[in-house]
Design an enzyme around this catalytic site. Structure first.
Site, PDB file in Angstrom:
ATOM      1  N   CYS A 232     -34.068 -10.580  -2.262  1.00 35.68           N
ATOM      2  CA  CYS A 232     -33.866  -9.869  -3.522  1.00 35.68           C
ATOM      3  C   CYS A 232     -34.910  -8.763  -3.695  1.00 35.68           C
ATOM      4  O   CYS A 232     -34.625  -7.720  -4.280  1.00 35.68           O
ATOM      5  CB  CYS A 232     -33.894 -10.837  -4.703  1.00 35.68           C
ATOM      6  SG  CYS A 232     -35.283 -11.989  -4.693  1.00 35.68           S
ATOM      7  N   HIS A 476     -37.722 -14.510  -8.585  1.00 34.73           N
ATOM      8  CA  HIS A 476     -36.573 -13.655  -8.255  1.00 34.73           C
ATOM      9  C   HIS A 476     -36.929 -12.214  -8.615  1.00 34.73           C
ATOM     10  O   HIS A 476     -37.664 -11.955  -9.569  1.00 34.73           O
ATOM     11  CB  HIS A 476     -35.346 -14.124  -9.047  1.00 34.73           C
ATOM     12  CG  HIS A 476     -34.126 -13.292  -8.803  1.00 34.73           C
ATOM     13  ND1 HIS A 476     -33.572 -13.132  -7.549  1.00 34.73           N
ATOM     14  CD2 HIS A 476     -33.341 -12.576  -9.652  1.00 34.73           C
ATOM     15  CE1 HIS A 476     -32.513 -12.351  -7.643  1.00 34.73           C
ATOM     16  NE2 HIS A 476     -32.354 -11.994  -8.894  1.00 34.73           N
TER      17      HIS A 476
END
Length: 1167
Positions: A232, A476
């Site tokens: 990510c 994340h």
């Protein structure tokens, strides 16, 4: 949104299909705790008071419209199972209350829902409304008796209702006394239901969205990037670079149309393809092709890497690829700024400065509240004064100012916020979640040098905010980016792209504490990745992208001006068509079969045992058979014609032979395939095995003088039906024999063709056709061998007939020139490792292994190659080769490619670690050792149970100054040479005789470092263990007595030690406790009666540690230098000679900035 999901009941076939929410009973008005502490509860008919108390507006959202509607429910018990209230409107949308008097999927409760009120017609597929609502059931006569529940929901065509399955317990609302009152809630079968509906504006289009069937391309015009595991962070960076239009255009300008350009710029080509697919594809794009071009493996895919390091390496690689193209200097012009590091004297006119480029900046977050605070911290001036004065050339020690100032900022400014820092108190890396504000428009001028060019304003607009949510261990990454100059922000979260508000992009990512709730202080938020609660936000910005205002149009050009090179869409279209073709082939695979076809050309190119390498890929070996994918129903006649066309020969001049597996493990031709109407499937069923597949050899002939085609064996009788492995019993039938030549001079074994012989002819009769094929003169003696199988080569008897020698169709006969004893001796002198006979060479082939040799050190010592690159090579060796044979063959090769011959006894080999590719262990020259022992272990390939630790086909080599025999009498001594106090270390590996003393080590050190003769008497050696001084080594100390676990340091004895008086003491560095020692220990002169404040000045000069770094050091006496001793701290007023015992050490306590127990990983790399 679903409330109290633990109590949700899923509707079954007997219940109506509605969204179900089961709220807690605490939502009822009677359960409000401590009523005296709160304002009086409003009455149900006071609509505004009820709304303000129980349905307050959400401050982060804007209201589009709101309304209240009351429905009087009569004849409760007579109502149908599913009842609708009247339709009312809010924000132009129809609404109504859905009521289940007897409950829905909960018979003990009544159920109420709010649903869209499109009666008789279904709303449009894209219809939706985001509503905050409350349902209040109250007594028709007494408004103080009521129950209320609230919820939020995104109403759509598919999810048109939302509410409460267990709105209220039946027994409770029908009880004669409702919660202690003197009347029931539902009185005389009548009650009132009031709906409070507030429709909110949805500027992003995804408020309370469940993202089922969400289409990023349709909603935003852009697509996301799929996450491969932990990529990510890569996706965020790539989207930021992609939406920097000028960067994308520069990447497109890298030449990749030719194959050679694509191979040399694999990562640039992969990035071009990725960017084009982000423009053209309708769904999220994979980054697998890009990471593969980087050379990444699963470790990099499933570990989050450092974004700044990745960005810098990617920029460096792309800049290299852009040199010499129209994109040259595009990246520096976009991303590079200049900063000046200076030292300026205060009292004299002297300044020392250095200007350097920067691609991005790392800014402190800890201790800074805003972007401007970080820049003020960055350019903060340090004053050098007192003991820390600056030595100015020509002016001596001077007070000076030291700092950094910017000379220019780039057009695209990448700011890396240091959200992760090492916490020395916790001895761990920690995430900094402090509040840190950054503006949408920022002025960089205050941080520029006075002499900087300010003709253009340095005003910057925020283009991107890259966010990290979570903590160090789990988190994340996603990004908020603004694709156009005056556009809005979008959120790029892996494969999903959504619109975002300015607040979501900026304010929500400042970090810091959550807003207060006004009752219990700060609110808490849950980290979605660690499930831990905290008052600080775990999502905050870690990278900012600003674009200079005056260059916005250039950096963010219109899409029409950023077009991919023409070959990209063409290539991708071709790949899609090829993928479609492969899909079709998979679907039709049952109609086709593979046929392996070998030709005369394949046999002539073959240089090993048997006839053809059937298991080799045709692209890698010219001898490999060609594989054709053909219809199973194709006839033999059509097959023959097809192959002839492929080989560009006359169909009448070729015929297929069936290849069969013999019992001895070889594959040979058995008989021609002479049934033209037979299908390939039938032929395969009859003549081939299921495991080996269908294999044929295409024999070729020539026409006679009259032009007719005649096969040598055509007079043989053809059976009426096929036979398997059966030959026609005829003594006169010619035999198909294949010939191989063993070339002694070239050390090769190669097929030369085939001939037909009568079974009655003798072996010696083969000489005439062999001499004719080879073009040799008559009278040359040859030796004949039959290759029965790869490890069974039998000499042939010249007088014996072929039938007596059991020669049959497809047999292989190997021949070689006969050598006299003198010729054999001459060959052995020029090629000591050469094979003299065919059986010897066959044995070599059976045991052949290819080994790659790489220099252990570059450049190679004691060897110079004539052509660059010849230092690395690959040789064919035998598993039976001894160490001496290995050294001889390597020396032979090096002698052919080098400028001078290499002595085999001077070559040393090292095995290779199979995982890291680094040197493993030196190969020892032992009696009886072979290549099988050296590379494969004593068990060869059969070492079972454990994965191999060393590469079976790779060795490092060195060319030594001396022979291995002489080297065995020597020992490598590593000396660490210290300069500039103890701050600079230079390891030196010295090769000295094992029986020598340190006088010889000193001489070797002088030679290695080119030290002047007068310094030799001033050099001191001392031995160190666990970062503590063990003892001083005299020059008479024997080399053989050195302990391999000790480190030996060498230094020039400081001048002050040459003076009389004082005592030499041992000093070491440690962190927190003596057991955690680190750094370079040293020997120091302690003076009797000296105050420690003065001692510290001498320690600073002795070690070379100065300034702030030295000021942070604490000093302690460590009894005996033991790990378990408690430090006795020394203050400035103390006298060290009074506190330090005879065997005590002086400890310097400060953090270990080079600690080895930090998490380490291989440096991130892009191939």
């Amino acid at each position: 949104m679903m409330l109290d999901s633990d109590n949700v009941l899923t509707p079954n076939d007997e219940n109506d299909n509605v969204a179900i929410i089961s709220p807690d009973d605490a939502d009822s008005m009677v359960d409000d705790a401590e009523p005296s502490a709160d304002p009086a509860l409003p009455l149900a008919d006071d609509l505004e008071a009820m709304r303000d108390r129980f349905l307050p507006a959400l401050p982060e959202y804007e209201t589009e419209a709101e309304t209240q509607f009351t429905w009087t429910i009569e004849n409760w018990r007579q109502l149908p199972k599913r009842t609708h209230g009247p339709v009312f409107y809010c924000a132009g949308h129809p609404w109504r209350i859905l009521f289940f008097p007897a409950g829905n999927a909960a018979s003990e409760s009544v159920s109420f829902y709010l649903e869209q009120g499109f009666e008789g017609e279904k709303p449009a597929d894209d219809w939706y409304a985001c509503a905050q609502f409350m349902l209040v059931l109250h007594n028709p006569n007494d408004p103080s008796l009521y129950i209320h529940h609230e919820a939020n929901h995104r109403f759509t065509a598919d999810e048109g209702d939302w509410g409460f399955t267990r709105f209220a317990d039946k027994n409770r609302i029908f009880a004669a006394k409702f919660d202690g009152a003197d009347r029931p809630l539902v009185e005389n079968d009548t009650a009132k239901m009031t709906a409070y509906v507030r429709v909110l504006k949805d500027p992003t289009g995804v408020l309370w969205h469940n993202f089922l069937n969400y289409d990023s391309k349709r909603e935003t015009g852009m697509v996301g990037l799929r996450n491969q595991g932990a990529t990510c962070y890569l996706n965020s960076l790539l989207q930021s670079l992609y939406l920097t239009g000028a960067f994308r255009r520069a990447v497109y300008q890298i030449p990749t149309e030719a194959d050679v350009d694509r191979q040399s710029s694999a990562s640039a080509y992969a990035l071009q393809r990725l960017f084009y697919r982000l423009q053209a594809d309708q769904t999220a794009v994979s980054t697998q092709e890009l990471t593969h071009s980087f050379g990444w493996e699963s470790r990099q895919i499933f570990e989050q890497q450092d974004v700044q390091e990745l960005s810098r390496i990617l920029m460096e690689k792309l800049e290299t690829r852009m040199k010499g193209t129209e994109a040259e200097n595009a990246l520096p012009n976009m991303f590079v700024g200049k900063m000046k590091t200076y030292l300026k004297c205060i009292n004299v006119e002297y300044e020392s400065s250095r200007t350097e480029d920067f691609w991005d900046l790392q800014l402190n977050v800890s201790g800074c509240k805003s972007l401007d605070d970080s820049f003020k911290d960055y350019v903060q001036v340090e004053t050098l004064e007192g003991d820390n004065k600056y030595q100015a050339e020509g002016y001596g020690l001077q007070d000076a100012k030291k700092g950094v100032i910017f000379e220019s900022f780039p057009n695209v400014l990448h700011l890396q916020l240091k959200r992760f820092e090492y916490d020395f108190n916790r001895d761990a890396m920690m995430k900094v979640n402090d509040r840190y504000e950054f503006p949408e428009i920022w002025n960089a001028s205050p941080y520029l040098d006075e002499t900087a060019d300010k003709s253009e304003p340095y005003t910057y607009h925020l283009h991107g905010v890259l966010v990290h949510s979570g903590d160090l261990n789990a988190g994340h990454y996603y990004a908020f980016l603004k694709p156009s100059k005056d556009g809005e922000f979008y959120r790029f979260d892996d494969d999903r792209v959504t619109r975002a508000t300015k607040r979501e992009a900026t304010d929500d990512n400042f970090g810091g504490d959550y807003a207060t709730n006004g009752v219990n202080g700060n609110l808490k938020g849950q980290n979605p990745y660690t499930r831990q609660w905290s008052t600080k936000r775990s999502n905050n910005a870690y990278m900012l992208v600003y674009i200079r205002e005056t260059r916005l149009d250039k950096i963010l050009p219109p899409e029409s001006e950023v077009q991919a090179p023409e070959h990209l869409p063409t290539k991708l279209s071709e790949e899609r068509l090829a993928a479609e073709k492969r899909r079709k082939e998979r679907e039709e695979a049952h109609l086709y079969m593979n046929v392996q076809v070998a030709s005369e050309e394949n046999y002539r190119n073959y240089q090993s045992t048997d006839l053809i390498p059937w298991g080799t890929e045709e692209d890698l070996d010219p001898a490999a058979p060609k594989i054709y994918r053909l219809l199973k129903t194709m006839t033999v006649a059509d097959f023959t014609e097809y192959i002839a066309h492929e080989q560009r020969v006359d169909p009448e001049l070729v015929r297929p032979w069936i290849m069969v597996n013999r019992q001895n493990g070889t594959v040979r031709p058995d008989h021609p395939l002479m049934w033209p109407e037979m299908s390939l499937q039938e032929a395969a069923d009859k003549f081939s095995t299921r495991n080996s597949g269908f294999r044929v050899f295409m024999e070729q002939t020539e026409r006679d003088r009259d032009g007719s085609v005649r096969w040598v064996s055509e007079d043989m009788s053809i059976p009426s039906s096929p036979t398997v492995n059966g030959n026609v019993p005829s003594q006169q039938k010619p035999i198909l024999v294949f010939l191989k030549h063993f070339d002694i001079d070239r050390q090769t074994l190669q097929g030369v063709g085939h001939i037909y012989m009568s079974p009655l002819e003798k072996a010696q009769d083969l000489a005439a056709p062999i001499l004719q094929i080879m073009g040799w003169e008559a009278g040359i003696s040859i030796e004949l061998f039959e290759e029965i199988k790869q490890n069974y080569i039998e000499p042939m008897k010249p007088k014996q007939t072929l039938i007596a020698s059991e020669i049959q169709d497809g047999d292989i006969i190997c021949f070689q020139r006969h050598l006299s004893e003198a010729e054999s001796t001459a060959i052995k002198q020029t090629m000591p490792t050469a094979c003299i006979s065919a059986p010897q060479y066959y044995d070599f082939l059976i045991n052949r292994m290819y080994v790659t040799f790489t220099p252990k050190f570059i450049p190679v010592q004691n060897f110079v190659a004539r052509t660059e690159g010849d230092e690395t090579f690959r040789l064919a060796l035998s598993k039976k080769d001894s160490y001496d044979a290995l050294a001889m063959k390597v020396a032979e090769y090096l002698g052919t490619v080098g400028t001078a011959p290499v002595d085999p006894s001077h070559i040393r080999f090292t095995t290779v670690n199979i995982q890291s590719g680094k040197p493993r262990s030196i190969v020892k020259r032992q009696q009886g050792s072979t290549m099988a022992n050296i590379l494969l272990g004593t068990g060869g390939y059969g070492s079972y149970g454990y994965a191999p630790t060393q590469a079976p086909d790779h060795l490092f080599y060195e060319v030594l100054e001396m022979s291995l025999t002489d080297l065995e009498q020597r020992k490598n001594v590593r000396i660490v040479w210290l300069t500039e106090g103890i701050t600079k270390e230079e390891p030196c590996d010295l090769l000295v005789h094992k029986q020598s003393q340190f006088t010889e080590v000193l001489g070797a050190l002088q030679k290695k470092l080119s030290l002047p003769e007068e310094l030799l008497e001033q050099i001191r050696f001392y031995e160190v263990h666990s970062n503590k001084v063990y003892k001083t080594l005299p020059l008479t100390h024997g080399v053989v007595a050195l302990n391999e676990f000790m480190t030996v340091y060498a230094e020039i004895v400081p001048e002050e030690e040459k003076q009389e008086g004082g005592r030499l003491i041992n000093c070491f560095h440690f962190e927190k406790e003596p057991g955690k020692s680190h750094g370079v220990p040293f020997i120091f002169l302690m003076k009797e009666g000296e105050v420690f404040k003065d001692t510290k000045k001498r320690i600073s000069k002795r070690t070379g540690i100065k300034g702030k770094q030295f000021e942070k050091i604490r000093f302690a006496v460590v009894k005996g230098g033991q790990n378990y001793s408690r430090p006795v701290w020394v203050e400035d007023d103390d006298v060290l000679s009074e506190k330090l015992g005879q065997d005590d050490h002086l400890g310097l306590e400060h953090p270990n900035r080079n600690r080895s127990n930090w998490v380490k990983y291989e440096s991130l790399n892009i191939r």
